[in-house]
Design a protein around this motif. Structure first.
Motif, PDB file in Angstrom:
ATOM      1  N   ALA A  62      -8.951   3.066   0.463  1.00  0.00           N
ATOM      2  CA  ALA A  62      -8.646   3.964  -0.650  1.00  0.00           C
ATOM      3  C   ALA A  62      -8.569   5.393  -0.136  1.00  0.00           C
ATOM      4  O   ALA A  62      -9.005   5.705   0.980  1.00  0.00           O
ATOM      5  CB  ALA A  62      -9.717   3.840  -1.723  1.00  0.00           C
ATOM      6  N   LYS A  63      -8.041   6.267  -0.950  1.00  0.00           N
ATOM      7  CA  LYS A  63      -7.847   7.641  -0.516  1.00  0.00           C
ATOM      8  C   LYS A  63      -9.162   8.357  -0.241  1.00  0.00           C
ATOM      9  O   LYS A  63      -9.203   9.302   0.542  1.00  0.00           O
ATOM     10  CB  LYS A  63      -7.021   8.391  -1.566  1.00  0.00           C
ATOM     11  N   ASP A  64     -10.242   7.895  -0.871  1.00  0.00           N
ATOM     12  CA  ASP A  64     -11.547   8.521  -0.611  1.00  0.00           C
ATOM     13  C   ASP A  64     -12.306   7.831   0.522  1.00  0.00           C
ATOM     14  O   ASP A  64     -13.478   8.123   0.758  1.00  0.00           O
ATOM     15  CB  ASP A  64     -12.393   8.531  -1.883  1.00  0.00           C
ATOM     16  N   ASP A  79      -8.123   5.447  -8.011  1.00  0.00           N
ATOM     17  CA  ASP A  79      -7.878   5.632  -6.573  1.00  0.00           C
ATOM     18  C   ASP A  79      -7.503   4.296  -5.935  1.00  0.00           C
ATOM     19  O   ASP A  79      -6.529   4.208  -5.170  1.00  0.00           O
ATOM     20  CB  ASP A  79      -9.131   6.218  -5.926  1.00  0.00           C
ATOM     21  N   SER A  82      -3.954   3.477  -4.226  1.00  0.00           N
ATOM     22  CA  SER A  82      -3.967   3.135  -2.804  1.00  0.00           C
ATOM     23  C   SER A  82      -3.325   1.779  -2.551  1.00  0.00           C
ATOM     24  O   SER A  82      -2.661   1.578  -1.532  1.00  0.00           O
ATOM     25  CB  SER A  82      -5.411   3.147  -2.279  1.00  0.00           C
TER      26      SER A  82
END
Length: 284
Positions: A56-58, A130, A134
């Protein structure tokens, strides 16, 4: 008197602290009631599945399945369907609802949100958005699919995640959106279960706040009139808020996310396939 005033002041401070903690914690407790993840294996993996690990982006590590078309090489499939499942179990429990798609010459990408199945992390509204963004981005960059022929399918909670993701993310290549048994907002479904509880929830990620922005991508909404989990009125609300092109299919006596089950045979499977084919033509 000083002692009483001092004691009263301490008691007031203590009560205010409790109120502050409740204000902070109650919304988080309420939203957690939407998530029932587990890592139980509900059945065998799909035939010719490719297990996928993506990020995921985080930075959260997520798990997914890519199931290619059963009709030939994945790059020549009609489209690739990205499936966002509901709020319980994991993707192995939801595979039977979409296992018919590869036989219709459609690739399928399924994924587990954070905290579900083998995916890491803890579920949250922002986290699931997210994860969905993603997943779409991961599929878009696969070399073996056509990135200009993507279809998003969200069932139940997954519908809210799909609508929120498409509204706040990259829309390139998304040619159709399908929502099945989706609730209109977190607060509305919470109030349906426990009147007044919706006041605790953040509706920023709710479908009713974002669905108008899906247009001009074609939208199909499916919902059973016998759904006792999420009443079909939620989909009627979403349909009213959505802009053209849009289609609403209310399934007589249909139950929660059972449109594609064997109970209805191929009726709604065929209709969904036709919708996808028409949407792909319009996008040319």
């Amino acid at each position: 008197m000083r002692f009483l005033r001092g004691k009263f002041g301490i008691e007031c401070f203590f009560v205010l602290c409790i109120i502050g903690v409740c204000i902070y914690l109650l919304p988080r407790i309420a939203i957690n009631a939407f998530y029932y993840p587990d890592n139980k294996v509900y059945g065998p993996e799909p035939y010719s599945v490719e297990p996928v690990v993506f990020t995921a982006k985080d930075g959260t590590t997520l798990h997914g399945w890519f199931i290619p078309s059963a009709k030939g090489p994945s790059e020549y499939a009609i489209a690739t369907v990205i499936h966002a499942h509901g709020n319980a179990g994991n993707m192995s429990a939801h595979w039977p609802l979409v296992n018919w798609l590869p036989d219709r010459n459609l690739n399928v990408f399924m994924f587990d949100y954070r905290g579900f199945g083998e995916s890491k992390g803890t579920p949250s509204q922002a986290g699931l958005q997210d994860d969905t963004l993603s997943a779409i981005d991961y599929v878009r960059h696969r070399p073996d699919i056509d990135p200009q022929r993507l279809v998003l399918l969200g069932q139940s909670l997954g519908g809210n995640n799909i609508v929120s993701a498409i509204t706040h993310g990259d829309r390139s290549g998304i040619r159709a959106v399908i929502l099945d048994s989706t609730f209109s907002s977190y607060s509305a479904i919470a109030n349906h279960m426990i009147p007044g509880s919706g006041l605790l929830l953040d509706d920023s990620y709710s479908a009713d706040r974002n669905i108008a922005d899906i247009s001009p991508i074609p939208l199909l909404i499916l919902h059973g009139t016998g759904d006792h989990v999420i009443p079909s009125e939620h989909s009627q609300t979403l349909y009213a808020l959505a802009k053209e092109p849009k289609t609403l299919e209310l399934i007589p006596d249909g139950q929660h996310i059972d449109a594609f089950s064997t109970r209805h045979g191929n009726r709604y499977r065929d209709e969904t396939e036709r919708f996808i084919l028409e949407a792909l033509k319009k996008g040319k």
